[in-house]
Design a protein around this motif. Sequence first.
Motif: not given
Length: 230
Positions: A83-97, A105-115
Amino acid sequence: MDWNAPLDNYCERVAPGLWGEPLNALSNGGFILAALVLWWLIRRRPGGPAAPASLHTLAALLLLIGLGSLAFHTFANRWSVLLDVGFIALFIHFYVVCFLHWFWGLKWKWAWLGVPAYLIAGQLISFTLGGLIGSGGGQYLPALVTMIAFAIALGFHPDESLRQYRKWFGLTAALFAVSLFLRTVDGPVCGDIVIGTHFLWHLCNSGVLFLVAYALVLRWREVTERQTLQ
């Protein structure tokens, strides 16, 4: 594997038990407070457009980081560390998006390529430079490098109004570097500072996550105001 097997990863803990790390546990209140303040800032514009789900999601993840870390520093076992490391990882990756969407200004479908891009870059950074930081801190080095990269990229952004954020991300990266240092020295200073320094990592990091999330809130407001004036 015994998921309830006790773990002793930080200086402050000297024995099993829910309150074996009181400062490490209570300092997670910084994340919880940061999440509540962020929610308040998101919602404090009565009559304006509703905040997008992406901002609410970041606030929720910030809250979950605090609760997940609280679980680990109280139960201190294998399931709570996930739980400790998992939620941090989710935040970081979603923040990149979110950064790619709201600042570039990337559309969401392209922004997800940031993951996948972040995952690949993160592996390279960890493999080449991660060994320079002990106590498991190397896993957060990609986040620091990415934050610095955000600051540099914004300095060259074609939209002049966005260049002001380079200082925001630069100063936040500096705070995160201090935070990462405090996490790293928790073990080495344990003989002299019995409470360790991990709780300071929590407090500094709650500020870091709040600042990067609030930058998105400010950017969203700018975007909506421009759309209103058009």
